[in-house]
Each structure stands twice: as structure tokens, then as C-alpha cells.
Design an enzyme around this catalytic site. Structure first.
Site, PDB file in Angstrom:
ATOM      1  N   SER A 126      25.183 -24.012  18.331  1.00 46.80           N
ATOM      2  CA  SER A 126      25.649 -22.849  19.087  1.00 46.80           C
ATOM      3  C   SER A 126      25.546 -21.578  18.238  1.00 46.80           C
ATOM      4  O   SER A 126      24.445 -21.216  17.801  1.00 46.80           O
ATOM      5  CB  SER A 126      27.078 -23.108  19.586  1.00 46.80           C
ATOM      6  OG  SER A 126      27.441 -22.196  20.587  1.00 46.80           O
TER       7      SER A 126
ATOM      8  N   HIS B  99      27.396 -29.127  25.985  1.00 44.50           N
ATOM      9  CA  HIS B  99      27.219 -28.192  24.871  1.00 44.50           C
ATOM     10  C   HIS B  99      27.500 -28.816  23.503  1.00 44.50           C
ATOM     11  O   HIS B  99      27.158 -28.218  22.485  1.00 44.50           O
ATOM     12  CB  HIS B  99      28.130 -26.980  25.081  1.00 44.50           C
ATOM     13  CG  HIS B  99      27.806 -25.814  24.191  1.00 44.50           C
ATOM     14  ND1 HIS B  99      26.609 -25.115  24.264  1.00 44.50           N
ATOM     15  CD2 HIS B  99      28.510 -25.222  23.195  1.00 44.50           C
ATOM     16  CE1 HIS B  99      26.597 -24.145  23.365  1.00 44.50           C
ATOM     17  NE2 HIS B  99      27.740 -24.190  22.695  1.00 44.50           N
TER      18      HIS B  99
ATOM     19  N   ASP C 192      24.632 -28.502  29.893  1.00 45.65           N
ATOM     20  CA  ASP C 192      25.229 -27.379  29.155  1.00 45.65           C
ATOM     21  C   ASP C 192      25.359 -26.157  30.055  1.00 45.65           C
ATOM     22  O   ASP C 192      24.369 -25.653  30.577  1.00 45.65           O
ATOM     23  CB  ASP C 192      24.346 -27.062  27.945  1.00 45.65           C
ATOM     24  CG  ASP C 192      25.027 -26.144  26.937  1.00 45.65           C
ATOM     25  OD1 ASP C 192      25.995 -25.454  27.307  1.00 45.65           O
ATOM     26  OD2 ASP C 192      24.579 -26.128  25.779  1.00 45.65           O
TER      27      ASP C 192
END
Length: 258
Positions: free
Chosen positions: A82, A235, A207
Site C-alpha cells: 500500500s 487489500h 481490493d
């Protein structure tokens, strides 16, 4: 005075540096450390201002990379999740001679949605920023819950992420706000073709923050960069599907480094 948390473990002779996402810390990797330790020398890092890395204020992406760069082992393999994927990419662009390869996990060169580009709606990020200043703990918890939506183990995975956050010092609001600014403002799409080292991209099909369509868009722009979409993951695929996740890391390493 600043202090950067950096712990090394593992039995391998390849250095793998793990860079976590927004609001979290290096304990988020707990489920994969035992699986990867026999194969890599793991470097577990709390990003500046997060967890045990204390004394930092809000940093830009460039400033964050600059703080980490002197600590990188030579010819390291970077894995960033991320926000950490942006940090890993920035490091690879800044010091390609020092980095053997990069892996981004549920990450995007541009997190904000735009014309013909999938991502997080700008108004959603703006709402998070507003809420951060009024009730930052609840805002962090809400953001963590979004990361696991859709998976079979969503509630369990969200609980695990929350435990990781609460187990270490909470980042200051200014640091969290700075991280949101990076997610809101940074766009590395034009610079990605400069990456000459092996570059693996892992995505979760479910996600909601980094839509799977980003994988195919970057496949066209980066034909030498392999991508994998994990069908039942969201995610945080290393939490929901640790075995499959680690196998993708090992396959990439074996293909490019043996």
C-alpha cells in the site's frame, strides 16, 4: 531526536526489506515472517513516525525515502504494501544501483481516482482527513476495516490489523495526515518506466482501495513487470492468504535471482 525501528531476522542470504502501509507498523508482517525467514534475511521496518520509529513529523514521500536510504543493505529486495509500495518505488527510482528488485503489494503509483484511472475517490480521502482531526482512532479503525472487505475472513483480518496498530505507539495525527497527503497527491505513473530492475506487482481481486483494473493498465505500460491478481484476496493478501502470498514472493525470487 529521531529513532528509526529496524529489526533483522531470518536465515537466508538475500536481504528482503518489508515496508508496511498507512497507520500500521512492522508487526503487520507477523503471519509471513515464519514462512519467509528460511529463505531471506528479513528487515522489519517501522516507517518514520509510525510504531516505534519516533520523533518524526509529517514527511513527504521523498523525505521518507531519504530517511530509509542510508539503512538499506546493498542489493536489497524491497517489498512494500500500500503506502509502503509507494515508498519502495521511490527508493528504487532514487537508488537503482542499491536495489536488486522491488515488489509492490496492493499498491498503486497513483492512489487517487482520476479520469480513466481507478482508485480512491478524492472526496473519500478528504473525508478521512477531516475525520482524522476529530477522532483519529476511529478513523484509523475504519480505514483498516476497508482493507479487508469482501474476503471470507474479513472480520478476523480486520481484528488482526487492529491488534497490530494497538500493540505499538499510535502515530501522531500529523504523521497520519502526512501519509494521507502522500496517498492523495503522489503520482509516480510517468516515472515507473525508469525502473530497470525486476518489479513484481501483487493485487487482490476484491481490493476496494486499489482496484484490480490497475494491474492491466500497468501491464500495458510496464510489459517487463509481472503482475499477479490473487482472486479471493482484498487489500491485505499476506494476512488473508499467507501461504499463496509467500509462494508468489518465492517464485519471483527464484525466477529472477537464481
Amino acid at each position: 531526536m529521531t529513532s528509526l525501528y529496524w529489526r533483522t531476522c531470518g536465515e537466508g542470504n538475500v536481504d528482503l526489506v518489508l515496508l508496511h502501509g498507512w497507520g500500521l507498523n512492522a508487526e503487520v508482517w507477523q503471519s509471513i515472517v515464519p514462512r519467509l525467514s528460511p529463505h531471506f534475511r528479513l528487515h522489519l521496518v517501522d516507517l518514520p513516525g509510525y510504531g516505534r520509529s519516533q520523533g518524526f513529523g509529517a514527511l513527504s514521500l521523498a523525505e521518507m525515502a531519504q530517511q530509509l536510504l542510508p539503512h538499506l543493505p546493498p542489493r536489497a529486495l524491497l517489498l512494500g504494501w500500500s503506502l509502503g509500495g509507494l515508498v519502495a518505488t521511490e527508493l528504487a527510482l532514487r537508488a537503482p544501483q542499491q536495489i536488486a528488485g522491488a515488489i509492490s503489494v496492493a499498491s498503486s503509483p497513483c492512489f487517487t481516482a482520476g479520469e480513466a484511472w481507478p482508485g480512491i475517490k478524492p472526496e473519500t480521502l478528504a473525508t478521512f482527513r477531516t475525520q482524522l482531526n476529530s477522532d483519529f482512532q476511529r478513523t484509523v479503525e475504519r480505514f483498516l476495516a476497508l482493507q479487508t472487505l469482501g474476503t471470507d475472513s474479513a472480520r478476523q483480518d480486520a481484528r488482526r490489523l487492529k491488534e497490530v496498530v494497538l500493540a505499538q505507539p499510535m502515530p501522531p495525527v500529523a504523521v497520519l495526515d502526512g501519509g494521507l497527503a502522500i496517498l492523495r497527491e503522489v503520482d509516480l505513473r510517468d516515472r515507473l518506466p525508469q525502473l530497470a530492475m525486476p518489479f513484481l506487482r501483487l493485487y487482490g481481486a476484491l481490493d476496494g482501495l486499489v482496484p484490480r483494473r490497475i494491474a492491466s493498465l500497468l501491464d500495458a505500460a510496464l510489459p517487463a513487470s509481472p503482475s499477479v491478481v490473487m482472486e479471493k484476496a482484498a487489500h491485505a493478501p499476506f494476512i488473508s492468504h499467507p501461504d499463496a502470498f509467500c509462494q508468489h514472493i518465492l517464485d519471483f525470487w527464484k525466477e529472477f535471482y537464481r
